[in-house]
Write an enzyme that holds these catalytic residues in place. Sequence first.
Site, PDB file in Angstrom:
ATOM      1  N   THR A 184      64.133  59.933  70.946  1.00  0.00           N
ATOM      2  CA  THR A 184      64.624  58.572  71.141  1.00  0.00           C
ATOM      3  C   THR A 184      66.125  58.604  71.410  1.00  0.00           C
ATOM      4  O   THR A 184      66.835  59.480  70.917  1.00  0.00           O
ATOM      5  CB  THR A 184      64.336  57.764  69.872  1.00  0.00           C
ATOM      6  OG1 THR A 184      62.933  57.640  69.713  1.00  0.00           O
ATOM      7  CG2 THR A 184      64.972  56.391  69.924  1.00  0.00           C
ATOM      8  N   GLY A 214      56.631  50.708  67.698  1.00  0.00           N
ATOM      9  CA  GLY A 214      57.414  51.302  66.625  1.00  0.00           C
ATOM     10  C   GLY A 214      58.626  50.479  66.250  1.00  0.00           C
ATOM     11  O   GLY A 214      58.670  49.263  66.447  1.00  0.00           O
ATOM     12  N   ASP A 215      59.632  51.160  65.734  1.00  0.00           N
ATOM     13  CA  ASP A 215      60.827  50.474  65.236  1.00  0.00           C
ATOM     14  C   ASP A 215      61.828  50.128  66.328  1.00  0.00           C
ATOM     15  O   ASP A 215      62.609  49.183  66.187  1.00  0.00           O
ATOM     16  CB  ASP A 215      61.536  51.368  64.214  1.00  0.00           C
ATOM     17  CG  ASP A 215      62.126  52.606  64.881  1.00  0.00           C
ATOM     18  OD1 ASP A 215      63.359  52.725  64.959  1.00  0.00           O
ATOM     19  OD2 ASP A 215      61.348  53.467  65.343  1.00  0.00           O
ATOM     20  N   THR A 235      66.893  56.522  64.859  1.00  0.00           N
ATOM     21  CA  THR A 235      65.934  57.409  65.495  1.00  0.00           C
ATOM     22  C   THR A 235      65.145  58.126  64.409  1.00  0.00           C
ATOM     23  O   THR A 235      65.651  58.331  63.313  1.00  0.00           O
ATOM     24  CB  THR A 235      66.644  58.434  66.405  1.00  0.00           C
ATOM     25  OG1 THR A 235      65.689  59.395  66.886  1.00  0.00           O
ATOM     26  CG2 THR A 235      67.752  59.178  65.673  1.00  0.00           C
ATOM     27  N   HIS A 237      61.141  58.712  62.463  1.00  0.00           N
ATOM     28  CA  HIS A 237      59.759  58.270  62.258  1.00  0.00           C
ATOM     29  C   HIS A 237      59.708  56.745  62.252  1.00  0.00           C
ATOM     30  O   HIS A 237      60.152  56.087  61.313  1.00  0.00           O
ATOM     31  CB  HIS A 237      59.214  58.833  60.946  1.00  0.00           C
ATOM     32  CG  HIS A 237      57.757  58.567  60.758  1.00  0.00           C
ATOM     33  ND1 HIS A 237      57.275  57.555  59.973  1.00  0.00           N
ATOM     34  CD2 HIS A 237      56.673  59.189  61.284  1.00  0.00           C
ATOM     35  CE1 HIS A 237      55.952  57.547  59.998  1.00  0.00           C
ATOM     36  NE2 HIS A 237      55.561  58.541  60.791  1.00  0.00           N
ATOM     37  N   GLY A 238      59.158  56.188  63.330  1.00  0.00           N
ATOM     38  CA  GLY A 238      59.255  54.756  63.561  1.00  0.00           C
ATOM     39  C   GLY A 238      58.638  53.882  62.494  1.00  0.00           C
ATOM     40  O   GLY A 238      59.217  52.868  62.091  1.00  0.00           O
TER      41      GLY A 238
END
Length: 323
Positions: A184, A214-215, A235, A237-238
């Site tokens: 990301t 995701g985030d 950035t 683990h979303g």
Amino acid sequence: MIPKTLEVIESGAMKPIIIVHGGAGDISESRIQGKFDGVKVAVRAGYEKLMNGGNALDSVEAAVVSMELDENFNAGYGSVLNLNGEVEMEASIMWGQDLNSGAVTLIKEFQHPISIARKVLTDTPHSFLGGNGAKLFALEKGFQQVPPESLISESAKEALNDFLNKGDDQRTEIGKKDEGGVGTVGAVAIDADGHIAVATSTGGINGKMVGRIGDTPLIGGGTYADDNVGGISTTGHGESILKYCLAHTIIKLMEGGLDADTATRQAVIGMTARLNNTAGAITLSKNGDVGIHFSSKRMAWAYVKNDKVYYGIEHDQTLEEPL
């Protein structure tokens, strides 16, 4: 040591600054040079905008656009693939002066999700468009469609095949097993008027379900900007980042009196301790203090200060070269 604080120009205006990241994860030795090259090109592209009359929004968009063209990163060309072998990208951008934001998700046929997100910010009363609605909006605004397969890199194909064969390899960083490849991307900038902007863009997690979000497009998760406090791009683990509202958690810690570096470090460590997954973040305070921290093995980052480019990828590493 990372130089922590901006200088102020003699006129009293803030000297512009931009910081970028190229993703946090298990990045292999063989990928380090590509990451370094990419973040340095991106930070220079963003800084050039600031030096030529552009505002912070222009700067972060330019930096992220640069990385969306680079297969060393998980954004635009080179994005990871879903279970159907498709790219589904997402991005967000935020303007700290009035907290206006734009975000898109489930983008499949456009090279630069971040630029579509900016148009959501500037040209709509909304903050978030997804799927077919985002596609129709992009076409209305003149964005050129590209064949979806043109966004797929060989590394992304190999990573999905590994996942489908083994079923245990969902990573934001792709490559051979235990060799992270892409990540990301994000940027945070302050312009000469003291306005802050943040942009973040991603292809998501390798082997994700179709339609997974995701985030990155979530304001407060992957992106946050407030001229009264600072700006953050995250950035990692979303699902963990969005549950922890990582970007906004850092903002609130700064609002409570912590400096950018301490707030970033405390929030990332707290998320990892609570949810047992890794992340990274880059932060600028309203005064130009820099915060960089990651709980993953590595995270590529770079910023410009005093006519030098500072960059790193390892823990406690700061390299520099002339601008």
